[in-house]
Design a protein around this motif. Structure first.
Motif, short mmCIF file in Angstrom:
data_model
loop_
_atom_site.label_atom_id
_atom_site.label_comp_id
_atom_site.label_asym_id
_atom_site.label_seq_id
_atom_site.Cartn_x
_atom_site.Cartn_y
_atom_site.Cartn_z
N SER A 1 12.90 34.85 18.87
CA SER A 1 12.38 34.78 17.51
C SER A 1 11.25 33.75 17.40
CB SER A 1 13.52 34.43 16.54
OG SER A 1 13.04 34.23 15.24
N SER A 2 11.46 32.57 17.98
CA SER A 2 10.45 31.51 17.89
C SER A 2 9.18 31.91 18.61
CB SER A 2 11.00 30.21 18.47
OG SER A 2 12.03 29.68 17.68
N LEU A 3 9.29 32.44 19.82
CA LEU A 3 8.10 32.79 20.58
C LEU A 3 7.34 33.95 19.94
CD1 LEU A 3 9.00 32.28 24.34
CD2 LEU A 3 8.39 30.64 22.56
N ASP A 4 8.08 34.89 19.35
CA ASP A 4 7.41 35.97 18.62
C ASP A 4 6.59 35.41 17.47
OD1 ASP A 4 8.37 37.94 20.26
OD2 ASP A 4 9.94 38.62 18.90
N ASN A 5 7.19 34.49 16.70
CA ASN A 5 6.48 33.88 15.57
C ASN A 5 5.21 33.17 16.04
OD1 ASN A 5 7.95 34.56 13.26
ND2 ASN A 5 9.44 32.94 13.61
N ILE A 6 5.34 32.38 17.08
CA ILE A 6 4.20 31.60 17.57
C ILE A 6 3.09 32.51 18.07
CG2 ILE A 6 3.47 29.93 19.32
CD1 ILE A 6 6.42 28.83 19.15
N TYR A 7 3.46 33.48 18.87
CA TYR A 7 2.44 34.37 19.47
C TYR A 7 1.69 35.16 18.39
CZ TYR A 7 0.21 37.39 22.88
OH TYR A 7 -0.72 38.05 23.65
N HIS A 8 2.42 35.69 17.43
CA HIS A 8 1.77 36.50 16.39
C HIS A 8 0.99 35.63 15.41
CE1 HIS A 8 4.76 39.56 17.81
NE2 HIS A 8 3.64 40.26 17.79
N TYR B 1 -4.39 27.84 20.20
CA TYR B 1 -3.31 27.72 19.22
C TYR B 1 -2.08 27.23 19.98
CZ TYR B 1 -0.31 28.59 15.24
OH TYR B 1 0.55 28.43 14.20
N ALA B 2 -1.52 26.10 19.55
CA ALA B 2 -0.44 25.46 20.30
C ALA B 2 0.78 25.24 19.42
CB ALA B 2 -0.91 24.12 20.87
N SER B 3 1.94 25.37 20.04
CA SER B 3 3.18 25.06 19.34
C SER B 3 4.18 24.53 20.35
CB SER B 3 3.71 26.30 18.62
OG SER B 3 4.77 25.94 17.74
N HIS B 4 5.30 24.02 19.85
CA HIS B 4 6.33 23.42 20.69
C HIS B 4 7.58 24.28 20.68
CE1 HIS B 4 4.39 19.26 19.63
NE2 HIS B 4 3.57 20.07 20.25
N PHE B 5 8.42 24.09 21.71
CA PHE B 5 9.71 24.79 21.72
C PHE B 5 10.71 24.01 22.56
CE2 PHE B 5 12.96 27.62 23.36
CZ PHE B 5 13.39 28.21 22.19
N GLY C 1 -3.57 15.95 16.52
CA GLY C 1 -2.26 15.66 15.93
C GLY C 1 -1.11 16.22 16.73
N ASN C 2 0.09 15.79 16.36
CA ASN C 2 1.33 16.24 16.99
C ASN C 2 2.37 16.48 15.90
OD1 ASN C 2 3.13 16.36 19.60
ND2 ASN C 2 4.28 15.14 18.12
N GLU C 3 2.88 17.69 15.84
CA GLU C 3 3.88 18.09 14.85
C GLU C 3 3.49 17.60 13.44
OE1 GLU C 3 7.82 17.18 16.25
OE2 GLU C 3 7.58 18.47 18.01
N PRO C 4 2.35 18.05 12.95
CA PRO C 4 1.91 17.62 11.61
C PRO C 4 2.84 18.09 10.51
CG PRO C 4 0.53 19.40 12.44
CD PRO C 4 1.38 18.96 13.59
N ASN C 5 3.73 19.03 10.80
CA ASN C 5 4.72 19.44 9.81
C ASN C 5 5.62 18.28 9.39
OD1 ASN C 5 5.42 20.57 12.73
ND2 ASN C 5 7.31 19.76 11.85
N VAL C 6 5.66 17.20 10.19
CA VAL C 6 6.49 16.04 9.88
C VAL C 6 5.88 15.20 8.78
CG1 VAL C 6 7.42 13.88 10.82
CG2 VAL C 6 7.48 15.97 12.20
N ASN D 1 10.50 25.33 15.57
CA ASN D 1 11.48 25.83 14.61
C ASN D 1 10.95 25.83 13.17
OD1 ASN D 1 11.43 23.07 14.25
ND2 ASN D 1 13.64 22.83 14.03
N ARG D 2 9.68 25.44 12.99
CA ARG D 2 9.10 25.43 11.66
C ARG D 2 8.18 26.64 11.50
NH1 ARG D 2 8.89 20.98 8.37
NH2 ARG D 2 7.80 22.45 7.01
#
Length: 467
Positions: free
Chosen positions: A246-253, A215-219, A148-153, A192-193
């Motif tokens: 802030s975003s990278l801290d959230n993603i990494y943790h 574990y993957a995320s976008h920015f 999937g891609n950005e399933p938060n949508v 940003n989610r």
């Protein structure tokens, strides 16, 4: 009078003193940097790919770079290996012929492949069939399947986001049954989610069978969807830096909470919604790409994949095939080339200024018998020249060469320096080869000195004496 004015200008130039310290983050290796493209590239059996031209364009890149096939269109894709007709609620069809066409490119260039599958369709068997064919076609170069891609949508907007985690588990089970040795990547959520990022990570932690290998995320550096008046400088403000941190801290943790062994930023660029012409595709976009990649690698991310649409020339695409079938490159392509050439099994080092300057960003890399210093200057005015002096970790280093990205269009009145076309002087050397026999007869230095011009990135390469 002119002489005195020149001296006064030189005397007021700011100096930044810094020290290169120990290792920080993970190594900077060939798959640390990647290119992300839309799954729609596979439409029409991949005939839009200009394989011969693209191979020629990337021939000076190191092999091993990652190509991620995903984006919003991965969840609009109808995969079939049986010649079925596309249902009306899908956007396009992808087939084994599509993958074979793409493999003509990736195998010649030695690229690793991350293949996205359609999660929105809730059809894990079809996704597993695609994974099986991808393994057969790409072989060991297929390193991951992204679910999937950005399933938060398209999942419910509030935690626990409906059946997301259990759906990923179903997909994971089917894919691993078909291809036992392939890595699973998820959730590929919007950066940003933070609610979705943390919730998906905690659900993965409670469902061991759903824990992804990656574990993957976008920015995206700035939100450009509803903004028509953004200036290039907006990519480098204090607000932009804080938002990134802030975003990278959230993603990494969150990745750590999920117990995933690797964490990547699988879709990255300067401005979302296709970027903005005059920013994303110019010097600002190139400097942002360099700064972001080194920053994320220093913070411990295993991979950073810069997104574009290789078959559609929109502002944030580093490279694309134009309507006349010509290959176009935007200015960030130079930054992508520089990053790829430097991702050669080096350790990221922290570089600490004694007194910071908001325009200056410093990074270091340490190889077996080599050292690299990167000085990025995001200032735009004539008065933003900065003398950068960095104490090296020892006094046995000899400067080998330098590479610089900047603009030669100093007289243009069309926008600021950051909005101008990018020039590149020099090519990053093969440090393993160049430094293998020692640095020659040049005198070693204990401090690296850079005259950092406004809107530029200068990279100094050093060899270590081995006598």
């Amino acid at each position: 009078m002119l002489l005195f004015a020149s001296c006064a200008s030189h005397d007021t130039r700011e100096t930044v003193q810094a020290q290169m310290l120990g290792e920080s983050g993970h190594g900077f290796v060939t798959d640390s940097i990647g290119l992300s493209i839309e799954s729609s590239t596979l439409a029409g059996d991949g005939k839009a790919l200009q394989t011969r031209k693209l191979v020629s364009l990337f021939e000076d890149f190191r092999p091993g770079m990652v190509l991620r096939i995903g984006g919003n269109t991965s969840d609009q894709m109808f995969w079939t290996s049986k010649g079925e007709s596309k249902p009306t609620d899908y956007g396009f069809t992808a087939t084994p012929a599509s993958l074979n066409k793409l493999a003509e490119l990736t195998k010649q260039l030695g690229w690793r492949v991350v293949m996205g599958v359609n999660l929105r369709a809730r059809d894990p068997q079809r996704a597993a069939d695609m994974a099986r064919h991808a393994r057969s076609i790409f072989g060991d170069w297929l390193t991951a399947i992204a679910i999937g891609n950005e399933p938060n949508v398209y999942y419910p907007s509030n935690p626990p986001f409906g059946t997301y985690a259990s759906d990923v588990r179903r997909y994971t089970n089917e894919i691993r049954s078909a291809v036992p040795d392939v890595a699973i990547q998820a959730p590929d959520a919007s950066g940003n989610r933070s609610d979705f990022i943390w919730s998906s990570a905690s659900q993965f932690a409670r469902l061991p069978a759903a824990v992804p290998d990656v574990y993957a995320s976008h920015f995206y550096g700035a939100q450009g969807c509803d903004t028509g008046s953004m200036l290039p400088r907006a990519l480098f403000t204090e607000f932009a830096d804080e938002r990134r941190k802030s975003s990278l801290d959230n993603i990494y943790h969150a990745a750590s909470l999920s117990s995933a062994p690797k964490v990547v930023l699988s879709e990255v660029n300067s401005i979302n919604c296709g970027g903005m012409a005059g920013i994303s595709n110019r010097l600002a976009g190139a400097l942002w790409m360099l700064d972001f990649a080194f920053d994320a690698a220093t913070q411990g991310f295993n991979g950073i994949y810069f997104h574009g649409t290789i078959t559609d020339c929109i502002a944030y695409s580093p490279v694309c095939v134009a309507d006349d079938r010509a290959i176009n490159t935007a200015d960030p392509f130079k930054a992508l080339f520089m990053l790829n050439r430097m991702a050669n099994g080096m350790a990221m080092l922290s570089v600490a200024p004694y007194v910071s300057n908001s325009n200056i960003r410093l990074y270091g890399l340490r190889g077996r018998n080599s050292l690299v210093l990167i000085a990025i200057n995001t200032g735009e005015g004539n008065g933003d020249w900065v003398d950068v002096n960095v104490d090296l970790p020892g006094s046995d280093f000899v400067e080998l060469t330098a590479t610089e990205i900047f603009t030669k269009d100093e007289t243009s009145t069309d926008g600021t320096r950051l909005a101008r076309k990018t020039s590149m002087d020099g090519v990053p050397p093969d440090l393993d080869r160049e430094c293998a026999s020692g640095p020659g007869d040049s005198e070693p230095v204990a401090t690296a000195r850079v005259a950092s011009r406004p809107a530029s990135a200068k990279v100094l390469f050093f060899c270590e004496r081995n006598d």
